[in-house]
Design an enzyme around this catalytic site. Structure first.
Site, mmCIF file in Angstrom:
data_model
loop_
_atom_site.group_PDB
_atom_site.id
_atom_site.type_symbol
_atom_site.label_atom_id
_atom_site.label_comp_id
_atom_site.label_asym_id
_atom_site.label_seq_id
_atom_site.Cartn_x
_atom_site.Cartn_y
_atom_site.Cartn_z
ATOM 1 N N ASN A 109 71.846 25.482 33.031
ATOM 2 C CA ASN A 109 73.004 24.614 32.462
ATOM 3 C C ASN A 109 74.489 25.272 32.547
ATOM 4 O O ASN A 109 75.602 24.814 31.852
ATOM 5 C CB ASN A 109 72.829 24.081 31.060
ATOM 6 C CG ASN A 109 72.634 25.496 30.307
ATOM 7 O OD1 ASN A 109 72.542 26.541 30.709
ATOM 8 N ND2 ASN A 109 72.547 25.265 28.738
ATOM 9 N N CYS A 110 74.614 26.068 33.663
ATOM 10 C CA CYS A 110 75.856 26.764 33.914
ATOM 11 C C CYS A 110 76.431 26.138 35.292
ATOM 12 O O CYS A 110 75.665 26.027 36.192
ATOM 13 C CB CYS A 110 75.858 28.058 33.867
ATOM 14 S SG CYS A 110 75.706 28.916 32.317
ATOM 15 N N ILE A 111 77.918 25.596 35.315
ATOM 16 C CA ILE A 111 77.969 25.166 36.608
ATOM 17 C C ILE A 111 78.506 25.895 37.466
ATOM 18 O O ILE A 111 79.292 27.246 37.107
ATOM 19 C CB ILE A 111 79.459 24.036 36.262
ATOM 20 C CG1 ILE A 111 79.608 23.811 34.893
ATOM 21 C CG2 ILE A 111 79.149 22.536 36.925
ATOM 22 C CD1 ILE A 111 80.797 22.906 34.589
#
Length: 111
Positions: A109-111
């Site tokens: 969930n990290c861009i």
């Protein structure tokens, strides 16, 4: 895809610089990855990397920032398990950069 040369080994990296094979990780590889990030690993960094690798073994995923902070606080105490400390160590992106240096996949969930 790119590669990281450590000694006589060429280690495959994905487009973001994460290891393609988790089994390629070692302390030497972590130091080489840190060099690419213009970061020198200290004892404080190694404490977090060790905790992060334990998290991955336990949960089979790389934590986002919040779970990383909570788990670090649980294992190392609140003085080390807080966003200010982790941001200072890992250039403001502790979940992504620490996972990369620990040889783990990019947190989902990290861009």
């Amino acid at each position: 895809m790119s590669t990281l040369t450590v000694g006589a080994r060429n280690i495959a990296l994905d487009k973001d610089g994460y290891l393609l094979e988790l089994s390629d990780w070692s302390e030497e590889v972590a130091n080489a990855l840190a060099d690419r990030e213009q970061l020198e690993l200290t004892e404080e960094h190694w404490e977090v990397l060790t905790v992060l690798r334990a998290f991955y073994q336990e949960f089979e995923l790389s934590p986002a920032t919040r779970p990383l902070i909570k788990y670090t606080a649980l294992k190392l105490g609140p003085e080390k398990g807080n966003s200010m400390h982790l941001n200072r160590l890992f250039k403001g992106t502790p979940a992504k950069l620490a996972a990369k240096l620990a040889g783990l996949p990019k947190p989902t969930n990290c861009i």
